[in-house]
Design a protein around this motif. Structure first.
Motif, PDB file in Angstrom:
ATOM      1  N   UNK A 151       0.819  -1.211   0.000  1.00 52.40           N
ATOM      2  CA  UNK A 151       0.000   0.000   0.000  1.00 52.40           C
ATOM      3  C   UNK A 151       0.862   1.274   0.000  1.00 52.40           C
ATOM      4  N   UNK A 152       2.179   1.111  -0.081  1.00 56.18           N
ATOM      5  CA  UNK A 152       3.074   2.268   0.061  1.00 56.18           C
ATOM      6  C   UNK A 152       3.285   2.973  -1.276  1.00 56.18           C
ATOM      7  N   UNK A 153       3.861   4.172  -1.180  1.00 53.37           N
ATOM      8  CA  UNK A 153       4.260   4.944  -2.363  1.00 53.37           C
ATOM      9  C   UNK A 153       5.762   4.808  -2.503  1.00 53.37           C
ATOM     10  N   UNK A 154       6.178   4.277  -3.628  1.00 49.38           N
ATOM     11  CA  UNK A 154       7.587   3.945  -3.822  1.00 49.38           C
ATOM     12  C   UNK A 154       8.376   5.224  -4.111  1.00 49.38           C
ATOM     13  N   UNK A 155       9.575   5.257  -3.560  1.00 45.42           N
ATOM     14  CA  UNK A 155      10.474   6.360  -3.849  1.00 45.42           C
ATOM     15  C   UNK A 155      11.062   6.145  -5.242  1.00 45.42           C
ATOM     16  N   UNK A 156      10.636   6.953  -6.177  1.00 43.15           N
ATOM     17  CA  UNK A 156      10.989   6.723  -7.575  1.00 43.15           C
ATOM     18  C   UNK A 156      12.438   7.002  -7.897  1.00 43.15           C
ATOM     19  N   UNK A 157      13.143   7.654  -6.986  1.00 47.14           N
ATOM     20  CA  UNK A 157      14.568   7.901  -7.245  1.00 47.14           C
ATOM     21  C   UNK A 157      15.434   6.730  -6.793  1.00 47.14           C
ATOM     22  N   UNK A 158      14.805   5.712  -6.191  1.00 38.92           N
ATOM     23  CA  UNK A 158      15.578   4.566  -5.699  1.00 38.92           C
ATOM     24  C   UNK A 158      15.892   3.620  -6.851  1.00 38.92           C
ATOM     25  N   UNK A 159      16.775   2.667  -6.536  1.00 40.51           N
ATOM     26  CA  UNK A 159      17.154   1.658  -7.534  1.00 40.51           C
ATOM     27  C   UNK A 159      16.551   0.304  -7.170  1.00 40.51           C
ATOM     28  N   UNK A 160      15.417   0.342  -6.489  1.00 37.36           N
ATOM     29  CA  UNK A 160      14.784  -0.901  -6.087  1.00 37.36           C
ATOM     30  C   UNK A 160      14.161  -1.593  -7.297  1.00 37.36           C
ATOM     31  N   UNK A 161      13.857  -2.873  -7.098  1.00 43.55           N
ATOM     32  CA  UNK A 161      13.316  -3.676  -8.197  1.00 43.55           C
ATOM     33  C   UNK A 161      11.959  -3.160  -8.636  1.00 43.55           C
ATOM     34  N   UNK A 162      11.067  -2.860  -7.687  1.00 45.09           N
ATOM     35  CA  UNK A 162       9.716  -2.448  -8.045  1.00 45.09           C
ATOM     36  C   UNK A 162       9.746  -1.067  -8.699  1.00 45.09           C
ATOM     37  N   UNK A 163      10.640  -0.176  -8.244  1.00 44.64           N
ATOM     38  CA  UNK A 163      10.769   1.142  -8.887  1.00 44.64           C
ATOM     39  C   UNK A 163      11.159   0.988 -10.344  1.00 44.64           C
ATOM     40  N   UNK A 164      12.089   0.036 -10.622  1.00 41.70           N
ATOM     41  CA  UNK A 164      12.488  -0.195 -12.014  1.00 41.70           C
ATOM     42  C   UNK A 164      11.322  -0.750 -12.817  1.00 41.70           C
ATOM     43  N   UNK A 165      10.495  -1.563 -12.193  1.00 43.07           N
ATOM     44  CA  UNK A 165       9.346  -2.096 -12.925  1.00 43.07           C
ATOM     45  C   UNK A 165       8.355  -0.998 -13.291  1.00 43.07           C
ATOM     46  N   UNK A 166       8.162  -0.048 -12.388  1.00 43.20           N
ATOM     47  CA  UNK A 166       7.271   1.063 -12.731  1.00 43.20           C
ATOM     48  C   UNK A 166       7.862   1.939 -13.828  1.00 43.20           C
ATOM     49  N   UNK A 167       9.183   2.067 -13.831  1.00 48.22           N
ATOM     50  CA  UNK A 167       9.810   2.810 -14.934  1.00 48.22           C
ATOM     51  C   UNK A 167       9.595   2.093 -16.251  1.00 48.22           C
ATOM     52  N   UNK A 168       9.703   0.726 -16.225  1.00 49.51           N
ATOM     53  CA  UNK A 168       9.469  -0.030 -17.446  1.00 49.51           C
ATOM     54  C   UNK A 168       8.021   0.093 -17.876  1.00 49.51           C
ATOM     55  N   UNK A 169       7.099   0.075 -16.903  1.00 50.46           N
ATOM     56  CA  UNK A 169       5.687   0.225 -17.221  1.00 50.46           C
ATOM     57  C   UNK A 169       5.422   1.602 -17.811  1.00 50.46           C
ATOM     58  N   UNK A 170       6.066   2.620 -17.263  1.00 47.02           N
ATOM     59  CA  UNK A 170       5.933   3.976 -17.804  1.00 47.02           C
ATOM     60  C   UNK A 170       6.403   4.026 -19.242  1.00 47.02           C
TER      61      UNK A 170
END
Length: 795
Positions: free
Chosen positions: A550-569
């Motif tokens: 339910x959290x809001x991911x820090x988009x400046x991080x290099x986490x796996x889920x952040x990268x997935x949202x970048x790919x989705x974008x």
């Protein structure tokens, strides 16, 4: 780029894929639960270890005997006398019958009785129970055994060489004493010296013990052309198994000899009885001769009287034979009538009729067989009933034959008596004294001949009785196997390993059978025939006290889920013709991550310098304001009913300056009518000029119709499917929407994928997966188990 949502022409291809077997996908389900295999294998090995430690090894003891079968045995190699005796009193054996006799309960019960196997001795040696057959320091001689003794063993503790005590009692007793307690009445004797001082005495029921021992006894005929029987017995004690086989063969031989001697014994009794009678009669006749000569003074007989005497003697001899035959026939008739009640069997040697001899021989053989099977089988046994039927038929045939022979003998007797009458008339010319002397002498001669005949037959029968030997011969003495036949450690370890592998396989298959949720993206593609725009990994742990999902991911991080949202974008540019700016998020049911994905995708777009507006049109159960931490007093519902300008209701999220939100506002009483009043397309058209992307968080399509009303005014629809949450039946709705083209540019987002559970091959650059990135959820911790699972999960 070609529209990814246009899949109508690809249906045959998808149908073909549904029929293909994906080995990688099949093995992946087991890889996901890899930790079950070492756990179950360890448990199986531990169970195998304790099984081998607690189970006593079983050895196999074998022996072999030769049966002299009348059909398969030797013939023609014996001397004439032995051959005749063997024919007269030898047993007519069949290998198949002897095989069943050896396995009879009667013989085994006798073995148990003579070896005292109904009382067993054992002790504990580590985890294993050890048999103390013939090695027990105590010996119990039971007199009376109670029902309690058959259920509960008696424990004897040896105190010293002369004393012992029972169970947990403190009282000490001496050996050679008689006891009467709950186990019965028995005497405890001192046995051989032993290193064991605790002996468990087990009393067993003879009937149950017999059945158990017979189940471990095997009697086989290795070669059907030979008469050799191979006997094997399984036991934990090799000495006991040898003793059982030796005693069984001994009991079998004694039983066989007893059957063979029965006929000869009955014949001897009959001859002895007849000899006693003839001896008395002969003595009386000789005394008459002596007395007559002394009183009458007769010294010689004339020539004329000799001629009559010879004729009368010959005729009387024939008459005597006829009388003897009649007497024998009467004895046969009496034996047949009283057979089975201790009647003495008649001597068949004095019967001239071959048919009667054959019938008597057959009757005696059937009688012996009946007695033998009566000892080893039940009265209702079909074989015993068949023999009884044959006995009755043979008895009737003998009776009819005897009656016919007696009638013939009566006619012959009358003829001979008539001849004697004529000869007697001729002797009237002989002096009275001489005639009387001839009559007495004639009786003496007849008795002498019969006496000598019976003496000869008695000696022949006694010789046959003395020379009787068993029809079986021991070939090999009992020999026990060097290695136990069970349990075999190699097979136990191999079996435990197979069980350790098979059980988790069955468990995993069972879990997949009862699990009807989505486990892989291949399942989505096969059922929906829709493209998957992106995958979002499972968020574990918490961020600032908020659950990861339910959290809001820090988009400046290099986490796996952040990268997935970048790919989705990045993949948004491939929706439709690349100009889709108004995008709706929906799902089948609640909890599949619409709000989570829409918030984080909007944040990712904002970080790429795009103005983004997130609209909460889930007017029934709004959650955006709670996740973003903004008020929800006014929002989209106010704008749709005309209670002000939408610009007054738009709020900044605080996540990024270019990320705004229009919450749902107060919950209206009629959400569907509000969405279809015509103001929503006007609102969206005005917002297109101010924002680069408009993302709409809508209600679940599978529950209400609100999403269908909103879909008419958007450029694309992203359908959320959640790993291990969405069920298979919900995918059919996506397939129906795809075929009917009800939603513009429909694509699927696979949310909550658990890569650590062995799913797929990861999602990242160059096949390295997300292990390449070092950042995870802020504030999250990594346990040893998760690190190990993540390490093993790399493929």
């Amino acid at each position: 780029m070609k529209d990814l949502t246009t899949n109508e022409g690809m249906n045959p291809m998808f149908q073909e894929e549904e029929q293909e077997f994906n080995l990688n996908e099949y093995l992946r389900r087991y890889y996901r639960y890899w930790y079950l295999f070492p756990v179950f294998i360890c448990i199986a090995f531990i169970a195998a270890f304790f099984y081998l430690q607690t189970t006593s090894p079983v050895y196999n003891t074998k022996t072999s005997i030769l049966i002299k079968d009348e059909k398969k045995g030797l013939s023609g190699s014996q001397g004439d006398i032995l051959s005749e005796l063997s024919t007269q009193f030898g047993g007519n054996k069949l290998v198949e019958n002897e095989l069943e006799i050896i396995k009879s309960k009667t013989l085994m019960e006798q073995v148990i009785k003579e070896l005292s196997l109904d009382v067993s001795y054992s002790t504990r040696d580590g985890l294993r129970t050890v048999s103390l057959y013939k090695r027990s320091p105590v010996v119990v001689k039971p007199e009376v055994i109670t029902e309690f003794a058959l259920k509960e063993p008696l424990v004897v503790h040896v105190v010293d060489e002369n004393h012992f005590r029972f169970n947990n009692e403190e009282k000490v007793f001496s050996f050679n004493q008689r006891f009467a307690n709950a186990w019965g009445a028995f005497v405890v004797l001192k046995g051989p010296k032993s290193t064991y001082d605790k002996v468990t005495v087990t009393f067993k029921d003879t009937k149950n013990l017999t059945e158990g021992m017979l189940s471990r006894l095997t009697v086989e005929q290795p070669n059907t052309k030979s008469t050799v029987l191979e006997i094997s017995y399984e036991d934990v004690d090799t000495q006991r198994s040898k003793d059982v086989l030796n005693k069984l063969l001994d009991v079998y031989v004694q039983s066989s000899l007893g059957d063979k001697n029965s006929e000869a014994s009955n014949t001897l009794k009959f001859i002895e009885n007849r000899l006693g009678l003839i001896t008395g009669e002969l003595g009386d006749v000789e005394k008459d001769v002596e007395s007559y000569k002394r009183t009458q003074g007769i010294t010689d007989i004339g020539t004329e009287s000799k001629l009559f005497l010879e004729n009368i003697k010959e005729n009387d001899s024939k008459l005597n034979e006829v009388n003897t035959q009649i007497s024998i026939l009467e004895s046969v008739e009496n034996y047949i009538q009283n057979a089975g009640e201790g009647a003495v069997a008649p001597a068949t040697y004095m019967i001239n009729d071959p048919v009667l001899v054959s019938l008597l021989t057959k009757f005696n053989d059937l009688e012996l067989q009946r007695e033998r099977y009566a000892r080893t089988t039940s009265p209702n046994n079909p074989l015993l009933q068949t023999i009884n039927t044959q006995l009755a038929g043979t008895r009737q045939s003998i009776r009819e034959n005897v009656q016919n022979l007696k009638r013939g003998m009566a006619v012959t007797k009358r003829n001979l008596e008539g001849i004697n009458t004529r000869f007697s008339a001729g002797l009237q010319s002989i002096p009275k004294k001489e005639r009387e002397f001839v009559g007495i002498k004639r009786q003496q001669s007849i008795k002498e001949e019969l006496y000598l005949y019976l003496l000869q037959k008695r000696e022949e029968t006694a010789l046959a009785y003395a020379s009787t030997v068993t029809d079986s011969r021991l070939i090999d003495a009992p020999i026990s196997s060097f290695n136990p036949i069970k349990p075999k450690p190699s097979l136990v370890w191999l079996g435990s390993a197979l069980v350790g592998i098979l059980l988790p396989v069955l468990l995993i298959n069972f879990l997949f059978m009862i699990n009807n949720t989505i486990q892989s993206r291949e399942e989505i593609e096969k059922v929906t025939h829709s493209s998957i725009l992106g995958e979002i990994g499972q968020m574990k742990g918490t961020v600032n006290g908020v659950p990861g999902e339910e959290s809001i991911i820090k988009m400046t991080s290099r986490s796996a889920v952040a990268e997935q949202f970048r790919a989705l974008r990045t993949n948004l540019q491939y929706l439709g013709d690349g100009t889709c700016r108004v995008i709706m998020f929906t799902s089948s049911i609640g909890g599949e991550g619409k709000s989570f994905v829409s918030i984080n995708l909007a944040a990712s777009l904002a970080y790429s310098d795009k103005r983004v507006l997130l609209i909460g049109l889930d007017l029934r159960k709004p959650t955006l304001h709670e996740r973003l931490g903004v008020p929800n007093r006014f929002g989209a519902s106010n704008s749709l009913i005309g209670q002000g300008n939408y610009e007054d209701f738009i709020q900044s999220t605080g996540v990024h300056p270019k990320f705004d939100v229009l919450t749902s506002g107060p919950i209206p009483p009629n959400p569907s009518e509000l969405l279809s009043n015509g103001k929503l397309p006007v609102l969206l058209e005005e917002l297109r000029h101010k924002y680069d992307y408009i993302l709409i968080d809508s209600p679940p399509y599978g529950l209400v119709t609100d999403s269908a009303l909103i879909a008419e005014h958007v450029d694309a629809t992203l359908y959320l499917v959640r790993f291990n949450y969405t069920i298979h039946d919900h995918l059919k709705r996506i397939g129906d929407l795809q075929r009917a083209r009800r939603f513009n540019n429909l694509s699927v987002i696979f949310n909550g994928v658990n890569y650590g559970a062995g799913y797929g091959y990861g999602y990242g650059y160059g096949g390295y997966g997300y292990g390449y990135y070092s950042e995870e959820l802020e504030g999250g911790s990594k346990s040893v188990g998760s690190r190990l699972k993540k390490l093993v999960g790399k493929v």
